[in-house]
Design a protein around this motif. Structure first.
Motif, PDB file in Angstrom:
ATOM      1  N   MET A   1       0.808  -1.212   0.000  1.00 56.20           N
ATOM      2  CA  MET A   1       0.000   0.000   0.000  1.00 56.20           C
ATOM      3  C   MET A   1       0.850   1.275   0.000  1.00 56.20           C
ATOM      4  N   TYR A   2       2.133   1.141   0.327  1.00 51.94           N
ATOM      5  CA  TYR A   2       3.003   2.318   0.373  1.00 51.94           C
ATOM      6  C   TYR A   2       3.899   2.452  -0.847  1.00 51.94           C
ATOM      7  N   LYS A   3       3.755   1.567  -1.817  1.00 51.85           N
ATOM      8  CA  LYS A   3       4.582   1.627  -3.021  1.00 51.85           C
ATOM      9  C   LYS A   3       4.422   2.990  -3.680  1.00 51.85           C
ATOM     10  N   GLY A   4       5.530   3.695  -3.851  1.00 51.46           N
ATOM     11  CA  GLY A   4       5.496   5.025  -4.425  1.00 51.46           C
ATOM     12  C   GLY A   4       5.225   6.123  -3.415  1.00 51.46           C
ATOM     13  N   ASN A   5       4.994   5.752  -2.160  1.00 50.69           N
ATOM     14  CA  ASN A   5       4.670   6.750  -1.128  1.00 50.69           C
ATOM     15  C   ASN A   5       5.184   6.303   0.232  1.00 50.69           C
ATOM     16  N   TRP A   6       6.486   5.972   0.301  1.00 55.25           N
ATOM     17  CA  TRP A   6       7.039   5.455   1.547  1.00 55.25           C
ATOM     18  C   TRP A   6       7.313   6.522   2.602  1.00 55.25           C
ATOM     19  N   GLN A   7       7.015   7.763   2.283  1.00 55.25           N
ATOM     20  CA  GLN A   7       7.131   8.799   3.318  1.00 55.25           C
ATOM     21  C   GLN A   7       5.950   8.736   4.281  1.00 55.25           C
ATOM     22  N   GLU A   8       4.838   8.186   3.831  1.00 58.53           N
ATOM     23  CA  GLU A   8       3.611   8.206   4.633  1.00 58.53           C
ATOM     24  C   GLU A   8       3.725   7.514   5.985  1.00 58.53           C
ATOM     25  N   PRO A   9       4.315   6.314   6.079  1.00 51.25           N
ATOM     26  CA  PRO A   9       4.333   5.648   7.389  1.00 51.25           C
ATOM     27  C   PRO A   9       5.345   6.218   8.379  1.00 51.25           C
ATOM     28  N   PHE A  10       6.146   7.171   7.954  1.00 51.42           N
ATOM     29  CA  PHE A  10       7.143   7.766   8.842  1.00 51.42           C
ATOM     30  C   PHE A  10       6.672   9.117   9.364  1.00 51.42           C
ATOM     31  N   ALA A  11       7.196   9.500  10.510  1.00 52.86           N
ATOM     32  CA  ALA A  11       6.787  10.747  11.156  1.00 52.86           C
ATOM     33  C   ALA A  11       7.246  11.968  10.368  1.00 52.86           C
ATOM     34  N   ILE A  12       8.421  11.869   9.719  1.00 57.27           N
ATOM     35  CA  ILE A  12       9.004  12.995   8.998  1.00 57.27           C
ATOM     36  C   ILE A  12       9.405  12.533   7.600  1.00 57.27           C
ATOM     37  N   GLN A  13       9.182  13.382   6.605  1.00 57.51           N
ATOM     38  CA  GLN A  13       9.611  13.072   5.247  1.00 57.51           C
ATOM     39  C   GLN A  13      11.099  13.373   5.108  1.00 57.51           C
ATOM     40  N   GLN A  14      11.882  12.347   4.816  1.00 52.98           N
ATOM     41  CA  GLN A  14      13.324  12.492   4.669  1.00 52.98           C
ATOM     42  C   GLN A  14      13.859  11.308   3.869  1.00 52.98           C
ATOM     43  N   PRO A  15      15.134  11.321   3.453  1.00 53.95           N
ATOM     44  CA  PRO A  15      15.666  10.246   2.606  1.00 53.95           C
ATOM     45  C   PRO A  15      15.446   8.863   3.222  1.00 53.95           C
ATOM     46  N   LEU A  16      15.270   7.873   2.332  1.00 54.14           N
ATOM     47  CA  LEU A  16      14.990   6.507   2.772  1.00 54.14           C
ATOM     48  C   LEU A  16      16.131   5.573   2.398  1.00 54.14           C
ATOM     49  N   HIS A  17      16.674   4.875   3.401  1.00 57.73           N
ATOM     50  CA  HIS A  17      17.699   3.859   3.202  1.00 57.73           C
ATOM     51  C   HIS A  17      17.128   2.513   3.635  1.00 57.73           C
ATOM     52  N   ILE A  18      17.425   1.453   2.890  1.00 57.52           N
ATOM     53  CA  ILE A  18      16.946   0.129   3.261  1.00 57.52           C
ATOM     54  C   ILE A  18      18.121  -0.834   3.397  1.00 57.52           C
ATOM     55  N   GLU A  19      17.972  -1.781   4.315  1.00 57.85           N
ATOM     56  CA  GLU A  19      18.958  -2.851   4.480  1.00 57.85           C
ATOM     57  C   GLU A  19      18.300  -4.157   4.092  1.00 57.85           C
ATOM     58  N   ILE A  20      18.898  -4.865   3.167  1.00 53.82           N
ATOM     59  CA  ILE A  20      18.363  -6.149   2.722  1.00 53.82           C
ATOM     60  C   ILE A  20      19.066  -7.256   3.498  1.00 53.82           C
ATOM     61  N   GLY A  21      18.286  -7.970   4.299  1.00 54.81           N
ATOM     62  CA  GLY A  21      18.845  -8.988   5.175  1.00 54.81           C
ATOM     63  C   GLY A  21      19.286  -8.370   6.479  1.00 54.81           C
ATOM     64  N   SER A  22      18.334  -7.808   7.209  1.00 54.11           N
ATOM     65  CA  SER A  22      18.670  -7.037   8.414  1.00 54.11           C
ATOM     66  C   SER A  22      18.921  -7.898   9.640  1.00 54.11           C
ATOM     67  N   GLY A  23      18.669  -9.208   9.542  1.00 52.77           N
ATOM     68  CA  GLY A  23      18.985 -10.100  10.651  1.00 52.77           C
ATOM     69  C   GLY A  23      18.325  -9.677  11.948  1.00 52.77           C
ATOM     70  N   LYS A  24      19.108  -9.615  13.000  1.00 51.56           N
ATOM     71  CA  LYS A  24      18.574  -9.286  14.322  1.00 51.56           C
ATOM     72  C   LYS A  24      18.486  -7.780  14.581  1.00 51.56           C
ATOM     73  N   GLY A  25      18.799  -6.975  13.562  1.00 52.05           N
ATOM     74  CA  GLY A  25      18.476  -5.565  13.615  1.00 52.05           C
ATOM     75  C   GLY A  25      19.476  -4.629  14.252  1.00 52.05           C
ATOM     76  N   ARG A  26      20.655  -5.121  14.593  1.00 53.47           N
ATOM     77  CA  ARG A  26      21.624  -4.231  15.239  1.00 53.47           C
ATOM     78  C   ARG A  26      22.014  -3.070  14.330  1.00 53.47           C
ATOM     79  N   PHE A  27      22.352  -3.377  13.098  1.00 51.06           N
ATOM     80  CA  PHE A  27      22.826  -2.343  12.176  1.00 51.06           C
ATOM     81  C   PHE A  27      21.751  -1.298  11.909  1.00 51.06           C
ATOM     82  N   ILE A  28      20.564  -1.732  11.527  1.00 50.61           N
ATOM     83  CA  ILE A  28      19.522  -0.790  11.134  1.00 50.61           C
ATOM     84  C   ILE A  28      19.082   0.081  12.304  1.00 50.61           C
ATOM     85  N   THR A  29      19.052  -0.500  13.500  1.00 46.95           N
ATOM     86  CA  THR A  29      18.656   0.264  14.680  1.00 46.95           C
ATOM     87  C   THR A  29      19.705   1.296  15.049  1.00 46.95           C
TER      88      THR A  29
END
Length: 212
Positions: free
Chosen positions: A26-54
């Motif tokens: 539902m957010y395809k093309g509009n990934w700013q919507e689920p976040f509190a602030i509109q700003q650049p988006l970075h993604i991690e593929i294979g985030s595992g237990k989440g240490r890096f992304i957090t």
């Protein structure tokens, strides 16, 4: 890596839709919507237990992050980290990287992180490597123009293969380190695997490439 099955994982994930996005389509093309602030988006593929992304989200509050992990029994650990940190600029997706095109549109993403991906060392498994040309084409379909991939691994063979793959695809090499922890690179945030492999004496390889 053998995963321990956690039959309660799905129920826990479903309890926290504010952290693990239940319907990413539902957010395809509009990934700013689920976040509190509109700003650049970075993604991690294979985030595992989440240490890096957090930790990246803590260090860079002016960037939004999405951690992508296919295994429910793994992503619940990342979810626990996120619940504890309560960060407004990070979400999780429990999806397969092969399906990125279903969830993201062109220009949705500014940067992709590939950290300690499965090397798939056998030649017949080349197409499964996350730096194979088909994946590079997929990444290009969701990144902004001049979007970047930041790649880390302890596997020399995969690193050499990836550099060749990036070059053949026509990506611009911005940065390369053949021994990250002995370099002058600042601000490195380690993954769980990175700490483990480094403590075992393994060299960590890192590069940054940009789409033209």
């Amino acid at each position: 890596m053998r995963l321990r099955h956690k039959p309660w994982a799905k129920e826990r994930i479903d309890q926290y839709p504010q952290y693990v996005v239940a319907d990413p389509e539902m957010y395809k093309g509009n990934w700013q919507e689920p976040f509190a602030i509109q700003q650049p988006l970075h993604i991690e593929i294979g985030s595992g237990k989440g240490r890096f992304i957090t930790e990246m989200a803590k260090a860079n509050p002016d960037i939004n992050y999405i951690g992508i992990e296919v295994y429910q029994s793994v992503i619940v650990a990342a979810l626990d980290r996120l619940i504890e940190a309560d960060l407004p600029n990070v979400k999780l997706l429990n999806v397969n990287a092969n399906d990125l095109g279903k969830f993201f549109a062109k220009n949705d993403v500014d940067r992709i992180y590939l950290n300690f991906s499965d090397p798939w060392p056998k030649t017949r498994h080349e197409k499964r490597r996350l730096t194979y040309k088909n994946y590079l084409n997929l990444y290009g379909s969701i990144l902004r123009d001049a979007g970047e991939i930041h790649f880390k691994t302890d596997n020399q063979g995969l690193f050499e293969y990836s550099l060749m793959s990036f070059s053949q695809y026509g990506l611009l090499l911005k940065y390369i380190s053949l021994d990250l922890h002995q370099s002058d690179f600042e601000g490195n945030i380690m993954t769980e695997y990175e700490q483990k492999f480094s403590e075992q004496g393994n060299r960590i390889y890192r590069c940054e490439v940009k789409y033209k």
